[in-house]
Design a protein around this motif. Structure first.
Motif, mmCIF file in Angstrom:
data_model
loop_
_atom_site.group_PDB
_atom_site.id
_atom_site.type_symbol
_atom_site.label_atom_id
_atom_site.label_comp_id
_atom_site.label_asym_id
_atom_site.label_seq_id
_atom_site.Cartn_x
_atom_site.Cartn_y
_atom_site.Cartn_z
ATOM 1 N N VAL A 24 0.837 -1.199 0.000
ATOM 2 C CA VAL A 24 0.000 0.000 0.000
ATOM 3 C C VAL A 24 0.871 1.248 0.000
ATOM 4 O O VAL A 24 0.601 2.205 -0.732
ATOM 5 N N SER A 25 1.928 1.242 0.778
ATOM 6 C CA SER A 25 2.845 2.392 0.808
ATOM 7 C C SER A 25 3.511 2.610 -0.543
ATOM 8 O O SER A 25 3.677 3.750 -0.987
ATOM 9 N N ALA A 28 0.961 4.199 -2.780
ATOM 10 C CA ALA A 28 0.775 5.611 -2.420
ATOM 11 C C ALA A 28 1.917 6.457 -2.972
ATOM 12 O O ALA A 28 1.685 7.544 -3.513
ATOM 13 N N ASP A 41 -1.737 6.488 2.875
ATOM 14 C CA ASP A 41 -2.080 5.068 2.847
ATOM 15 C C ASP A 41 -3.587 4.887 3.025
ATOM 16 O O ASP A 41 -4.175 3.990 2.424
ATOM 17 N N TRP A 45 -6.150 2.601 0.913
ATOM 18 C CA TRP A 45 -7.015 1.588 1.517
ATOM 19 C C TRP A 45 -8.481 1.834 1.177
ATOM 20 O O TRP A 45 -9.232 0.889 0.929
#
Length: 82
Positions: A24-25, A28, A41, A45
């Motif tokens: 996820v990071s 981003a 993040d 999500w």
């Protein structure tokens, strides 16, 4: 499923970046570079949660809003974008 979906720009970028190898990071950071603005993040999500709801991912991924509810994450994202 033979259904068409109209994604907002953030969800479309997240969908394209979800290849099963990025965190996820990482997503981003990539979207931040592409758009020229910081992406949290929580925003990623939220997009993943929306993609899950529409069955647009191969496997369902449980959204992790760092101990907050989806509603709280939306409020935080909304306030951060003002």
């Amino acid at each position: 499923s033979n259904k068409a979906h109209c994604l907002n720009s953030t969800a479309a970028l997240v969908w394209r970046a979800c290849d099963g190898t990025r965190s996820v990071s990482d997503i981003a950071k990539q979207i931040g570079l592409e758009t020229g603005s910081a992406v949290s993040d929580d925003m990623i999500w939220l997009a993943i949660d929306q993609l899950n709801e529409n069955n647009l991912l191969e496997a369902e991924i449980k959204a992790e809003f760092a101990g907050r509810s989806r509603r709280d994450a939306i409020k935080k994202i909304g306030l951060g974008s003002m």
